[in-house]
Design a protein around this motif. Structure first.
Motif, PDB file in Angstrom:
ATOM      1  N   ALA A   9       0.827  -1.286   0.078  1.00 13.03           N
ATOM      2  CA  ALA A   9      -0.017  -0.004  -0.009  1.00 13.03           C
ATOM      3  C   ALA A   9       0.804   1.153   0.007  1.00 13.03           C
ATOM      4  O   ALA A   9       1.751   1.369   0.759  1.00 13.03           O
ATOM      5  CB  ALA A   9      -0.874  -0.025   1.358  1.00 13.03           C
ATOM      6  N   LEU A  10       0.657   2.134  -1.065  1.00 14.93           N
ATOM      7  CA  LEU A  10       1.447   3.328  -1.072  1.00 14.93           C
ATOM      8  C   LEU A  10       0.767   4.512  -0.360  1.00 14.93           C
ATOM      9  O   LEU A  10      -0.467   4.671  -0.508  1.00 14.93           O
ATOM     10  CB  LEU A  10       1.621   3.594  -2.372  1.00 14.93           C
ATOM     11  N   ASP A  11       1.690   5.074   0.730  1.00 19.59           N
ATOM     12  CA  ASP A  11       0.989   6.012   1.575  1.00 19.59           C
ATOM     13  C   ASP A  11       1.391   7.446   1.220  1.00 19.59           C
ATOM     14  O   ASP A  11       2.454   7.985   1.503  1.00 19.59           O
ATOM     15  CB  ASP A  11       1.324   5.753   3.119  1.00 19.59           C
ATOM     16  N   ILE A  12       0.698   8.035   0.171  1.00 21.64           N
ATOM     17  CA  ILE A  12       0.948   9.235  -0.410  1.00 21.64           C
ATOM     18  C   ILE A  12      -0.108  10.172   0.210  1.00 21.64           C
ATOM     19  O   ILE A  12      -1.208  10.289   0.272  1.00 21.64           O
ATOM     20  CB  ILE A  12       0.594   9.340  -1.908  1.00 21.64           C
ATOM     21  N   GLU A  13       0.543  11.294   0.725  1.00 20.92           N
ATOM     22  CA  GLU A  13      -0.090  12.370   1.390  1.00 20.92           C
ATOM     23  C   GLU A  13      -1.022  11.677   2.725  1.00 20.92           C
ATOM     24  O   GLU A  13      -2.249  12.163   2.900  1.00 20.92           O
ATOM     25  CB  GLU A  13      -0.968  13.116   0.626  1.00 20.92           C
ATOM     26  N   GLY A  14      -0.506  10.479   3.338  1.00 18.64           N
ATOM     27  CA  GLY A  14      -1.223  10.099   4.472  1.00 18.64           C
ATOM     28  C   GLY A  14      -2.580   9.222   4.104  1.00 18.64           C
ATOM     29  O   GLY A  14      -3.288   8.954   4.748  1.00 18.64           O
ATOM     30  N   TRP A  15      -2.665   8.968   2.525  1.00 15.03           N
ATOM     31  CA  TRP A  15      -3.744   8.200   2.085  1.00 15.03           C
ATOM     32  C   TRP A  15      -4.054   6.742   2.904  1.00 15.03           C
ATOM     33  O   TRP A  15      -5.246   6.496   3.053  1.00 15.03           O
ATOM     34  CB  TRP A  15      -3.763   7.810   0.602  1.00 15.03           C
ATOM     35  N   ALA A  16      -2.853   6.167   3.261  1.00 11.74           N
ATOM     36  CA  ALA A  16      -3.190   4.911   3.772  1.00 11.74           C
ATOM     37  C   ALA A  16      -3.270   4.759   5.178  1.00 11.74           C
ATOM     38  O   ALA A  16      -3.633   3.986   5.637  1.00 11.74           O
ATOM     39  CB  ALA A  16      -1.941   3.961   3.152  1.00 11.74           C
ATOM     40  N   GLN A  17      -3.290   6.103   5.667  1.00  6.65           N
ATOM     41  CA  GLN A  17      -3.013   6.163   7.376  1.00  6.65           C
ATOM     42  C   GLN A  17      -4.442   5.481   8.098  1.00  6.65           C
ATOM     43  O   GLN A  17      -4.636   4.904   8.738  1.00  6.65           O
ATOM     44  CB  GLN A  17      -2.733   7.380   8.184  1.00  6.65           C
ATOM     45  N   PRO A  18      -5.699   6.074   7.542  1.00  5.74           N
ATOM     46  CA  PRO A  18      -6.914   5.705   8.078  1.00  5.74           C
ATOM     47  C   PRO A  18      -6.898   4.034   8.079  1.00  5.74           C
ATOM     48  O   PRO A  18      -7.654   3.352   8.657  1.00  5.74           O
ATOM     49  CB  PRO A  18      -7.970   6.466   7.285  1.00  5.74           C
ATOM     50  N   PHE A  19      -6.686   3.556   6.806  1.00  2.00           N
ATOM     51  CA  PHE A  19      -6.711   2.042   6.535  1.00  2.00           C
ATOM     52  C   PHE A  19      -5.803   1.388   7.492  1.00  2.00           C
ATOM     53  O   PHE A  19      -6.174   0.335   7.911  1.00  2.00           O
ATOM     54  CB  PHE A  19      -6.203   1.749   5.360  1.00  2.00           C
ATOM     55  N   MET A  20      -4.513   1.777   7.808  1.00  4.89           N
ATOM     56  CA  MET A  20      -3.862   1.254   8.798  1.00  4.89           C
ATOM     57  C   MET A  20      -4.167   1.176  10.124  1.00  4.89           C
ATOM     58  O   MET A  20      -4.215   0.259  10.876  1.00  4.89           O
ATOM     59  CB  MET A  20      -2.395   1.762   8.872  1.00  4.89           C
ATOM     60  N   ALA A  21      -5.043   2.445  10.340  1.00  8.97           N
ATOM     61  CA  ALA A  21      -5.600   2.584  11.690  1.00  8.97           C
ATOM     62  C   ALA A  21      -6.862   1.560  11.911  1.00  8.97           C
ATOM     63  O   ALA A  21      -6.821   1.093  12.874  1.00  8.97           O
ATOM     64  CB  ALA A  21      -6.263   4.096  11.737  1.00  8.97           C
ATOM     65  N   LEU A  22      -7.414   1.427  11.036  1.00  4.40           N
ATOM     66  CA  LEU A  22      -8.585   0.206  10.937  1.00  4.40           C
ATOM     67  C   LEU A  22      -7.981  -0.939  10.887  1.00  4.40           C
ATOM     68  O   LEU A  22      -8.476  -1.796  11.813  1.00  4.40           O
ATOM     69  CB  LEU A  22      -9.376   0.490   9.579  1.00  4.40           C
ATOM     70  N   VAL A  23      -7.016  -1.409  10.474  1.00  4.85           N
ATOM     71  CA  VAL A  23      -6.445  -2.584  10.563  1.00  4.85           C
ATOM     72  C   VAL A  23      -5.814  -2.898  12.054  1.00  4.85           C
ATOM     73  O   VAL A  23      -6.232  -3.934  12.786  1.00  4.85           O
ATOM     74  CB  VAL A  23      -5.100  -3.032   9.382  1.00  4.85           C
ATOM     75  N   GLU A  24      -5.412  -1.894  12.501  1.00  4.70           N
ATOM     76  CA  GLU A  24      -4.702  -1.944  13.943  1.00  4.70           C
ATOM     77  C   GLU A  24      -5.914  -2.028  15.174  1.00  4.70           C
ATOM     78  O   GLU A  24      -5.956  -2.779  15.989  1.00  4.70           O
ATOM     79  CB  GLU A  24      -4.000  -0.787  14.463  1.00  4.70           C
ATOM     80  N   ALA A  25      -6.999  -1.364  14.808  1.00  2.00           N
ATOM     81  CA  ALA A  25      -8.121  -1.318  15.568  1.00  2.00           C
ATOM     82  C   ALA A  25      -8.732  -2.924  15.620  1.00  2.00           C
ATOM     83  O   ALA A  25      -9.104  -3.454  16.392  1.00  2.00           O
ATOM     84  CB  ALA A  25      -9.174  -0.471  15.246  1.00  2.00           C
ATOM     85  N   MET A  26      -8.910  -3.458  14.295  1.00  2.32           N
ATOM     86  CA  MET A  26      -9.240  -4.685  14.330  1.00  2.32           C
ATOM     87  C   MET A  26      -8.522  -5.520  15.058  1.00  2.32           C
ATOM     88  O   MET A  26      -8.998  -6.691  15.613  1.00  2.32           O
ATOM     89  CB  MET A  26      -9.390  -5.168  12.624  1.00  2.32           C
TER      90      MET A  26
END
Ligand code: AMP
Length: 196
Positions: free
Chosen positions: A137-154
Motif C-alpha cells: 500500500a502506497l501512503d501518499i499524503e497520508g492516504w493509507a493511514q486511516p486504513f492502517m488505523a482500521l487494521v490496528e483497531a481490528m
C-alpha cells in the motif's frame, strides 16, 4: 534489469484526487515499473490515476495490460492511444480474478472505494492462504493511514490476528515501493481461479 517478478497490478483511483502529489506518484509508479521491465496490469481506464499510471508506463516503453468490464468502457474510457493489451471482461468479479491471475504482486495507490475494495479483497485472499503474492500500500499524503488505523483497531479488538500486519507492506514513496518489488521473491503459490 533482472527481476524475479514479471507483472504488477496497480489498484488506484478513477479520479485524480486533490492536489498534485497523487498524480505525481501515479506517473512515477508507471514510469518506474516500465523502467524495471515490469508489465503493468490495471483496470484498463484512461481516467483519474488509472489513466496516469498507464500513460506513464506506455510513454516509458512499458507493457500495459488493461482489464475492464464492458459496462465501464464508457465511464472509464481506456486511453485513446491504446495499450499493449486491453481485455474486456463480463463483470467486476471477472476483472478482479483476471487481474489476480495476470499479476505477481499488487500495489494499491491512492483511490476511492473501488481501490479499497480491490486492496481488501486481495488481502483477504492472502489471509485465506489462496496466494502469497506481495501486496503493497502506497501512503501518499497520508492516504493509507486511516486504513492502517482500521487494521490496528481490528487487531486490538481481536478480529484480525497479529499476523494480519504481515499480509501487506506499507511504502511511503514510489521509490520505496519499487525497491520492495525489486526485493520481492517470485511467489510460489496461487489459487486456481476456480477457488476464488
Ligand atoms: P475508485 O477507487 O472508486 O475510483 O475505483 C477504482 C477502480 O476500482 C475503478 O476502475 C473502479 O471501476 C474499480 N471498482 C469499483 N468498485 C469495484 C468493485 N466492487 N470491485 C472491483 N473494482 C471496483
Amino acid at each position: 534489469m533482472s527481476h524475479p517478478l514479471r507483472s504488477v497490478a496497480v489498484f488506484c483511483g478513477s479520479r485524480t484526487g486533490h492536489g498534485t502529489a497523487h498524480v505525481a506518484a501515479a506517473r512515477a509508479l508507471g514510469t518506474g515499473l516500465a523502467r524495471q521491465g515490469l508489465r503493468l496490469v490495471y483496470g484498463g481506464g484512461g481516467v483519474g490515476l488509472m489513466g496516469e499510471v498507464a500513460k506513464a508506463a506506455l510513454a516509458a516503453g512499458g507493457e500495459v495490460h488493461g482489464v475492464i468490464p464492458g459496462f465501464l468502457l464508457h465511464a472509464e474510457r481506456p486511453p485513446p492511444s491504446g495499450m499493449t493489451t486491453l481485455e474486456v471482461v463480463p463483470s467486476m468479479h471477472a476483472r478482479k480474478t483476471r487481474m489476480f491471475e495476470l499479476s505477481d504482486a499488487f500495489v494499491a495507490l491512492s483511490g476511492g472505494l473501488g481501490t479499497i475494495d480491490e486492496l481488501v479483497e486481495i488481502l483477504t485472499w492472502r489471509q485465506l492462504g489462496l496466494h502469497d503474492k506481495p501486496v503493497l500500500a502506497l501512503d501518499i499524503e497520508g492516504w493509507a493511514q486511516p486504513f492502517m488505523a482500521l487494521v490496528e483497531a481490528m487487531i486490538r479488538q481481536g478480529f484480525v490476528s497479529e499476523s494480519g500486519r504481515r499480509l501487506f507492506q506499507l511504502a511511503g514513496t514510489v521509490e520505496q515501493a519499487l525497491a520492495l518489488l525489486r526485493a520481492a521473491p517470485l511467489p510460489d503459490s496461487a489459487a486456481p481461479a476456480a477457488r476464488l
